[in-house]
Scaffold this motif. Structure first.
Motif, PDB file in Angstrom:
ATOM      1  N   LEU A  72       3.996   2.186   7.535  1.00  0.00           N
ATOM      2  CA  LEU A  72       3.043   1.086   7.390  1.00  0.00           C
ATOM      3  C   LEU A  72       1.697   1.413   8.019  1.00  0.00           C
ATOM      4  CD1 LEU A  72       5.315  -1.986   8.269  1.00  0.00           C
ATOM      5  CD2 LEU A  72       4.654  -1.185   5.996  1.00  0.00           C
ATOM      6  N   TYR A  73       1.729   2.164   9.110  1.00  0.00           N
ATOM      7  CA  TYR A  73       0.486   2.463   9.839  1.00  0.00           C
ATOM      8  C   TYR A  73       0.612   3.850  10.440  1.00  0.00           C
ATOM      9  CZ  TYR A  73       3.757   0.426  13.171  1.00  0.00           C
ATOM     10  OH  TYR A  73       4.895   0.116  13.864  1.00  0.00           O
ATOM     11  N   LYS A  74      -0.534   4.450  10.732  1.00  0.00           N
ATOM     12  CA  LYS A  74      -0.528   5.777  11.367  1.00  0.00           C
ATOM     13  C   LYS A  74      -1.668   5.862  12.370  1.00  0.00           C
ATOM     14  CE  LYS A  74      -3.675   8.154   8.346  1.00  0.00           C
ATOM     15  NZ  LYS A  74      -3.851   8.754   7.052  1.00  0.00           N
ATOM     16  N   TRP A  75      -1.462   6.617  13.400  1.00  0.00           N
ATOM     17  CA  TRP A  75      -2.480   6.783  14.431  1.00  0.00           C
ATOM     18  C   TRP A  75      -3.574   7.702  13.910  1.00  0.00           C
ATOM     19  CZ3 TRP A  75      -4.375   4.532  18.393  1.00  0.00           C
ATOM     20  CH2 TRP A  75      -5.166   5.222  19.321  1.00  0.00           C
ATOM     21  N   ALA A  76      -4.829   7.248  13.955  1.00  0.00           N
ATOM     22  CA  ALA A  76      -5.931   8.067  13.454  1.00  0.00           C
ATOM     23  C   ALA A  76      -6.935   8.393  14.549  1.00  0.00           C
ATOM     24  CB  ALA A  76      -6.606   7.375  12.283  1.00  0.00           C
ATOM     25  N   GLY A  77      -6.602   8.048  15.798  1.00  0.00           N
ATOM     26  CA  GLY A  77      -7.394   8.519  16.939  1.00  0.00           C
ATOM     27  C   GLY A  77      -8.697   7.771  17.168  1.00  0.00           C
ATOM     28  N   ASP A  78      -9.703   8.531  17.584  1.00  0.00           N
ATOM     29  CA  ASP A  78     -10.962   7.973  18.079  1.00  0.00           C
ATOM     30  C   ASP A  78     -11.740   7.217  16.997  1.00  0.00           C
ATOM     31  OD1 ASP A  78     -13.224   7.429  19.517  1.00  0.00           O
ATOM     32  OD2 ASP A  78     -13.835   9.515  19.808  1.00  0.00           O
ATOM     33  N   ALA A  79     -12.089   5.980  17.290  1.00  0.00           N
ATOM     34  CA  ALA A  79     -12.856   5.168  16.336  1.00  0.00           C
ATOM     35  C   ALA A  79     -14.238   5.758  16.095  1.00  0.00           C
ATOM     36  CB  ALA A  79     -12.989   3.731  16.848  1.00  0.00           C
ATOM     37  N   HIS A  80     -14.805   6.449  17.100  1.00  0.00           N
ATOM     38  CA  HIS A  80     -16.161   6.995  16.952  1.00  0.00           C
ATOM     39  C   HIS A  80     -16.239   8.065  15.871  1.00  0.00           C
ATOM     40  CE1 HIS A  80     -17.973   4.905  20.302  1.00  0.00           C
ATOM     41  NE2 HIS A  80     -16.983   5.275  21.104  1.00  0.00           N
ATOM     42  N   THR A  81     -15.158   8.825  15.688  1.00  0.00           N
ATOM     43  CA  THR A  81     -15.200   9.929  14.722  1.00  0.00           C
ATOM     44  C   THR A  81     -14.423   9.613  13.442  1.00  0.00           C
ATOM     45  OG1 THR A  81     -13.279  10.921  15.787  1.00  0.00           O
ATOM     46  CG2 THR A  81     -15.441  11.663  16.546  1.00  0.00           C
ATOM     47  N   ASP A 139       0.837  -1.206   0.000  1.00  0.00           N
ATOM     48  CA  ASP A 139       0.000   0.000   0.000  1.00  0.00           C
ATOM     49  C   ASP A 139       0.867   1.251   0.000  1.00  0.00           C
ATOM     50  OD1 ASP A 139      -2.239  -1.487   0.013  1.00  0.00           O
ATOM     51  OD2 ASP A 139      -2.738  -1.183   2.121  1.00  0.00           O
ATOM     52  N   ARG A 140       0.422   2.225  -0.786  1.00  0.00           N
ATOM     53  CA  ARG A 140       1.192   3.467  -0.815  1.00  0.00           C
ATOM     54  C   ARG A 140       0.977   4.271   0.465  1.00  0.00           C
ATOM     55  NH1 ARG A 140      -0.298   6.708  -5.893  1.00  0.00           N
ATOM     56  NH2 ARG A 140      -2.265   5.694  -5.368  1.00  0.00           N
ATOM     57  N   HIS A 141      -0.235   4.137   1.059  1.00  0.00           N
ATOM     58  CA  HIS A 141      -0.543   4.937   2.244  1.00  0.00           C
ATOM     59  C   HIS A 141      -0.527   4.055   3.490  1.00  0.00           C
ATOM     60  CE1 HIS A 141      -1.486   8.239  -0.335  1.00  0.00           C
ATOM     61  NE2 HIS A 141      -2.332   7.489  -1.022  1.00  0.00           N
TER      62      HIS A 141
END
Lengths: 386, 386
Positions: free
Chosen positions: B137-146, B110-112
């Motif tokens: 490979l991965y990035k923190w995207a925070g709250d699953a609810h939003t 994956d490119r992203h």
């Protein structure tokens, strides 16, 4: 007993058996520790070692104080590294500590990842470690000899070197460089101890020192306090410290090792480093005897050196043999045809005409390896292998 | 004896002492294991456990077979997870296994980087782990609810949740999602065991199960063979496996735990889960008694549940208290003024009006904590704290 189920099954080898000489699994030193009887036995009760913490006053707060003390004593006794006023950071093998060093030496403020280099042939694991998570902090830049980028870099200096056993110094030598010295094999059984080293970050591992690979204990000797703090931070985020059981056992075994080195130096059979170097020396003699019959295959030659620890001139006896072919063959494939698994020179940044072979195999396996290598040499003597 | 130097010094607390309730160091379970005498003692000889390898026929070749067996037996006895036809991957704590899961579930093609999410309030360590190496490979995207990005994502589902003890399920629920279930606290002392869970990747840790945090042993129960292989690969590159000493000891202690659960269920004092839940229950009762006197502070309420393991309705007794203030205060600062160190809600993606407090402190420390909290409540009762 709790250990009744963990005895290793001794497999007897047949002419068809596959011989795996890819890893350097140091079980050949086991008989020495067996002979020591219960001198190195540890007994751990169910309520011991339960806390995350070992010493909250230490930067590396998960380091058991008795392991730190044992490590410093061993280095004093062997004379291979300066530990006075240095920080000790313990890791799950020196493997985890190399990752910690990369983290500590790179800078999140930099827009570009710092380049990581090592002189060819370099240990194959470094490239994997630098690349597998695609970190934005550091990037693999290959051979230190051909490195010509400007800006900061990290050079790993492995001495004696894995795979080829050479004694090494830094290659790039620029102001913006930071060094990590991987000294896994700077012990008397592998190489003459010529001086106590005193570099910024020096990595050692219990695996190669005494042969206890299963314990996964490594340590870094670190000059700079902030670097020691960041390495500790890496260990906390990636695994919240290091097994206390392994630390306790390593402290015990390293303590006994130092004791015997200090008080039984004259009785060779009692001294671990004498024992282990005599095994490796015998193996190297037999291997050289086989290879000398080949016109196209060769092994590196190593200069003798005065070993301050043993008080005599000694030959290096590396943990790996780094076989080279003058002719254009693919060593790894050739060996595989003869049911020998070894690591191709390509993995170390060298060509397929090189191959790395572990000198650590069980005795029966080493014998069979020499038999098969002799047969290969007879078949190829003076001929180009097709 | 080899253990003579490792006894923890009992510090006696004074009214001026700083109380650290930041970490969840589970030493409060130590008296149980002390009472077990030498039933859980392991004896390890100097020549044992030297090899890197434990079982070359297993995907996770560094897993000691007796630990794998003990883990499967314990889950059968407790009834909290399905292990039949599942792969077990052992790690240096479940911390290292979370890193391994991120590596296994992301795709270098994956490119992203794949987005990593968890519902607020989430365990503070996840964000650190996702971000500290700046992985591509991965990035923190925070709250699953939003979370509203398209494409693949990984959701960590922590149940019961750290910090707030809630029983949880996945939040995002999209086809391209992959799930990691962190079940560190899904044991009978913390929460009713309502069913054997059967998710793709389930993480458990010895630390929170029995209280042996110093051993750094965690395990993943993994459905997919390729995922288990990639998680094993992560462990190899980052630390070449996991301490054999810790694995041996965990196998022994988990084995005794299962034995006592199966054969001494009626004698409550002999059963570890009864023992540990009674301590936590008593603490929660006392804490709720203190907090109920406040008009502005509150604790979460938990529903009773039928626990299949104990065969009765039980109350959850989480390992952490998640204190909330109706008024606009900074909990962490307020507690610090009273020499209590706790972790601000901000670290968990919640506001400073929340704070996480470990319920695992030594008894004397817990008592002093309740005294100081009572004083804070008297001072603030009905008043806005300035």
């Amino acid at each position: 007993s709790s250990l009744s189920t963990i005895k290793v099954t001794k497999t007897s080898l047949s002419p068809d058996s596959i011989i795996n000489l890819d890893q350097g699994d140091p079980t050949l030193f086991e008989p020495y520790w067996r002979r020591m009887g219960d001198k190195c036995t540890v007994v751990i009760g169910g309520c011991d070692l339960m806390s995350y913490f070992s010493d909250v006053s230490n930067i590396c707060w998960f380091l058991q104080p008795q392991l730190g003390d044992a490590i410093k004593r061993l280095h004093r006794v062997v004379g291979n590294a300066v530990t006075e006023d240095r920080h000790i950071v313990v890791g799950t093998g020196s493997t985890q500590l190399l990752m910690a060093a990369l983290y500590a030496l790179s800078s999140p403020a930099d827009r570009h990842p710092v380049s990581l280099v090592a002189a060819v042939p370099y240990y194959s694991g470094y490239k994997d470690q630098a690349e597998f998570l695609r970190s934005g902090l550091y990037k693999w830049a290959g051979d230190a000899h051909t490195f010509d980028e400007d800006g900061p870099y990290i050079e790993i200096v492995t001495s004696p070197n894995n795979p080829d056993g050479a004694v090494r110094e830094a290659v790039v030598n620029r102001e913006e460089g930071k060094l990590v010295h991987d000294l896994a094999y700077y012990w008397p059984q592998y190489t003459p101890i010529t001086q106590p080293l005193d570099h910024d970050i020096m990595l050692f591992t219990f695996s190669k020192c005494t042969g206890h690979a299963g314990s996964r204990i490594g340590w870094a000797i670190v000059k700079d306090k902030e670097v020691a703090k960041k390495m500790t931070e890496y260990m906390v985020i990636s695994s919240i410290g290091v097994s206390k059981e392994s630390q306790l056992r390593a402290a015990k075994i390293i303590g006994v090792l130092s004791e015997y080195c200090q008080h039984f130096m004259t009785a060779d059979s009692e001294n671990f480093f004498e024992y282990s170097s005599s095994i490796l020396k015998e193996r190297w003699g037999r291997l050289r005897n086989v290879v000398k019959n080949s016109k196209i295959f060769s092994l590196p030659k190593y200069p003798q050196g005065y070993c301050n620890f043993s008080g005599k001139y000694t030959d290096p006896n590396p943990a790996f043999a780094w076989l080279h072919s003058k002719e254009d063959i693919d060593w790894e494939s050739l060996l595989r045809e003869h049911k020998i698994i070894a690591r191709s020179g390509q993995r170390f940044g060298a060509g397929p005409k090189y191959v790395r072979i572990s000198m650590f195999s069980p005795p029966e396996m080493f014998n069979l390896f020499l038999e098969r290598l002799s047969a290969i040499i007879v078949n190829t003597n003076g001929n180009v292998v097709t």
